[in-house]
Design a protein around this motif. Structure first.
Motif, short mmCIF file in Angstrom:
data_model
loop_
_atom_site.label_atom_id
_atom_site.label_comp_id
_atom_site.label_asym_id
_atom_site.label_seq_id
_atom_site.Cartn_x
_atom_site.Cartn_y
_atom_site.Cartn_z
N ILE A 41 35.52 42.11 15.89
CA ILE A 41 35.26 40.78 16.44
C ILE A 41 35.47 39.71 15.38
CG2 ILE A 41 33.46 39.27 17.37
CD1 ILE A 41 34.55 41.24 19.39
N ASN A 42 35.02 39.99 14.15
CA ASN A 42 35.18 39.03 13.07
C ASN A 42 36.66 38.76 12.79
OD1 ASN A 42 35.44 38.18 10.12
ND2 ASN A 42 33.23 38.09 10.37
N ILE A 43 37.44 39.82 12.73
CA ILE A 43 38.87 39.64 12.44
C ILE A 43 39.57 38.92 13.60
CG2 ILE A 43 41.05 40.84 11.98
CD1 ILE A 43 39.52 43.00 10.59
N ILE A 44 39.21 39.25 14.84
CA ILE A 44 39.82 38.58 15.99
C ILE A 44 39.50 37.09 15.96
CG2 ILE A 44 39.71 38.35 18.51
CD1 ILE A 44 39.38 41.38 18.67
N LEU A 45 38.23 36.76 15.74
CA LEU A 45 37.84 35.35 15.69
C LEU A 45 38.49 34.64 14.50
CD1 LEU A 45 34.05 35.58 16.64
CD2 LEU A 45 35.97 34.87 18.08
N SER A 46 38.59 35.34 13.37
CA SER A 46 39.23 34.75 12.20
C SER A 46 40.70 34.46 12.49
CB SER A 46 39.12 35.70 11.00
OG SER A 46 37.77 35.93 10.66
N THR A 47 41.38 35.40 13.12
CA THR A 47 42.79 35.21 13.46
C THR A 47 42.97 34.07 14.44
OG1 THR A 47 43.16 37.59 13.14
CG2 THR A 47 44.86 36.36 14.31
N ALA A 48 42.08 34.01 15.43
CA ALA A 48 42.15 32.91 16.41
C ALA A 48 41.91 31.56 15.74
CB ALA A 48 41.14 33.15 17.53
N ALA A 49 40.91 31.53 14.83
CA ALA A 49 40.61 30.28 14.12
C ALA A 49 41.80 29.86 13.26
CB ALA A 49 39.37 30.45 13.26
N SER A 71 43.81 42.67 16.19
CA SER A 71 43.30 41.30 16.34
C SER A 71 44.40 40.30 16.66
CB SER A 71 42.58 40.88 15.06
OG SER A 71 43.51 40.67 14.00
N ILE A 72 45.65 40.65 16.37
CA ILE A 72 46.75 39.72 16.61
C ILE A 72 47.02 39.57 18.11
CG2 ILE A 72 49.24 39.37 16.31
CD1 ILE A 72 47.66 38.79 13.82
N PHE A 73 46.84 40.65 18.88
CA PHE A 73 47.23 40.64 20.29
C PHE A 73 46.50 39.59 21.12
CE2 PHE A 73 48.65 44.87 18.95
CZ PHE A 73 49.94 44.86 19.45
N PRO A 74 45.16 39.42 21.01
CA PRO A 74 44.51 38.36 21.79
C PRO A 74 45.04 36.97 21.48
CG PRO A 74 42.89 39.91 20.93
CD PRO A 74 44.18 40.24 20.27
N THR A 75 45.29 36.69 20.21
CA THR A 75 45.81 35.37 19.83
C THR A 75 47.20 35.14 20.40
OG1 THR A 75 44.53 35.37 17.78
CG2 THR A 75 46.45 33.93 17.88
#
Length: 407
Positions: free
Chosen positions: A24-32, A352-356
């Motif tokens: 979750i942290n990496i996904i949110l970091s990538t999105a940010a 984490s890249i895929f959601p972004t």
């Protein structure tokens, strides 16, 4: 290799809660990172488009404030004291700010009133609805040539005398567009409605200027210094009016410069509007600061994300110290343990890249920020967050395990 794969599988299934937080942290970091990079590039693109050297206005429409225009026209007509104050204002602006005041206009010569001794056929334009055939004419002052960067290809430019001489017994000087040079020669004369003009030069090919968003190509145009044909007993000089201004230095805020000088002399308030680009104002400084600010915010956000991720990884590593100590006792080197952790984090990074990417494509139809840049920044955060974990693992040994067990 089997040791590395086994440790990755152990990390996946033994620390599900920590792994979930890490993902979750990496996904949110990538999105940010994506959001901040997108905003940064968008702001920078807008900044470059508005304030780039190709789009900043060089020529402006300048007129006195609406309720003062009649006073200004009266001053010009009567040569009042305010008229001469205006001369001082314009001279100072030209000297100190590289600002040129000028006026230009366009008209037409009805082909029916042109002499037949010269072949005008190839240069005649037609207004179909009126069956009106004409030659394109432009009245351009001397400083208008500099303002629009119009150059003479052959012959001479107008002189001051051409703009002021009202002797109708002499032919009026004329400069023709490049295409006329294929048919006419310097020194040729032509008559229009009883008045005579002599050709003194030809413009360079593709000469043009842009006024109020209208593009004028001058290859088939005739340039004249006075109203033509000239009329007996009337002034044929071009009107002395304040319409256009050229800023030779694109970094000069024309409105601010004019305000400063007119205030100094107590002259009329003059309004400025760009006619060939975007007006340069103090908002340039604000926009430049906004671009830098969003870049700083992106850096701060990346730092916070890295610290948060590093904290979770260190806590998980502390829980696994016993396991790593046993690995060491069994002859498994520390670099394999660290490599397995790094590979695990790379897997999370890819996931984490895929959601972004999905959100970007859904909302914008494409990936606004290049994928390699997202990977670069997100990967940098991941690598930096692994450093405390590797430092913690260096302290793992059998003595540490025994002390932990005793305590």
């Amino acid at each position: 290799m089997s040791t590395i794969l086994n440790n990755i599988m152990r990390l996946f299934f033994q620390h599900t809660k920590s792994n979930f937080l890490i993902l979750i942290n990496i996904i949110l970091s990538t999105a940010a990172i994506f959001v901040l990079l997108q905003n940064y590039y968008y702001l920078r693109q807008q900044y470059n488009e508005i304030y780039g050297t190709t789009n900043v206005a060089h020529n402006y429409s300048v007129v006195p404030e609406f309720n003062l225009r009649q006073n200004y026209n009266n001053d010009v007509l009567n040569k009042s004291p305010m008229y001469y104050i205006g001369k001082e204002v314009f001279n100072e602006l030209e000297a100190d700010y590289d600002i040129i005041f000028f006026d230009c206009s366009c008209g037409a010569m009805d082909s029916e009133y042109l002499d037949n001794s010269i072949n005008w056929e190839n240069f005649v334009q037609t207004v179909e609805e009126f069956s009106y055939k004409y030659i394109d004419v432009h009245y351009l002052p001397a400083n208008g040539f500099r303002a629009f960067n119009i150059e003479i290809g052959e012959g001479n430019n107008f002189t001051e005398e051409d703009y002021s001489d009202e002797d109708l017994s002499k032919p009026l000087s004329a400069i023709l567009g490049y295409n006329y040079s294929k048919v006419f020669n310097i020194g040729d004369t032509f008559t229009y409605d009883g008045d005579t003009a002599v050709i003194i030069g030809f413009l360079k090919e593709n000469s043009s200027y842009n006024e109020y968003g209208i593009y004028y190509n001058l290859d088939d145009a005739v340039l004249l210094p006075q109203i033509f044909p000239r009329l007996q007993g009337e002034s044929n000089l071009l009107p002395e009016e304040l319409y256009l201004v050229h800023a030779g230095n694109e970094d000069v805020d024309v409105q601010a410069a004019i305000n400063a000088v007119t205030t100094k002399y107590g002259y009329y308030t003059i309004e400025v509007s760009p006619i060939d680009g975007i007006q340069l104002t103090s908002t340039k400084d604000i926009s430049e600061k906004n671009v830098k600010l969003i870049g700083i915010l992106a850096l701060i956000a990346c730092t916070i994300c890295a610290l948060s991720l590093a904290s979770i990884l260190v806590n998980r590593t502390l829980q696994d110290r016993d396991v790593y100590c046993i690995y060491l006792c069994c002859g498994i080197p520390m670099w394999k343990i660290n490599l397995s952790i790094a590979i695990e984090m790379m897997i999370y990074l890819v996931i984490s890249i895929f959601p972004t990417v999905a959100i970007s494509i859904r909302e914008y139809g494409s990936l606004i920020v290049p994928l390699w840049q997202i990977l670069l920044f997100a990967g940098s955060i991941t690598v930096i967050s692994l450093i405390p974990t590797f430092i913690t693992n260096r302290k793992c040994n059998i003595d540490l395990m025994i002390r932990d067990r005793i305590v």
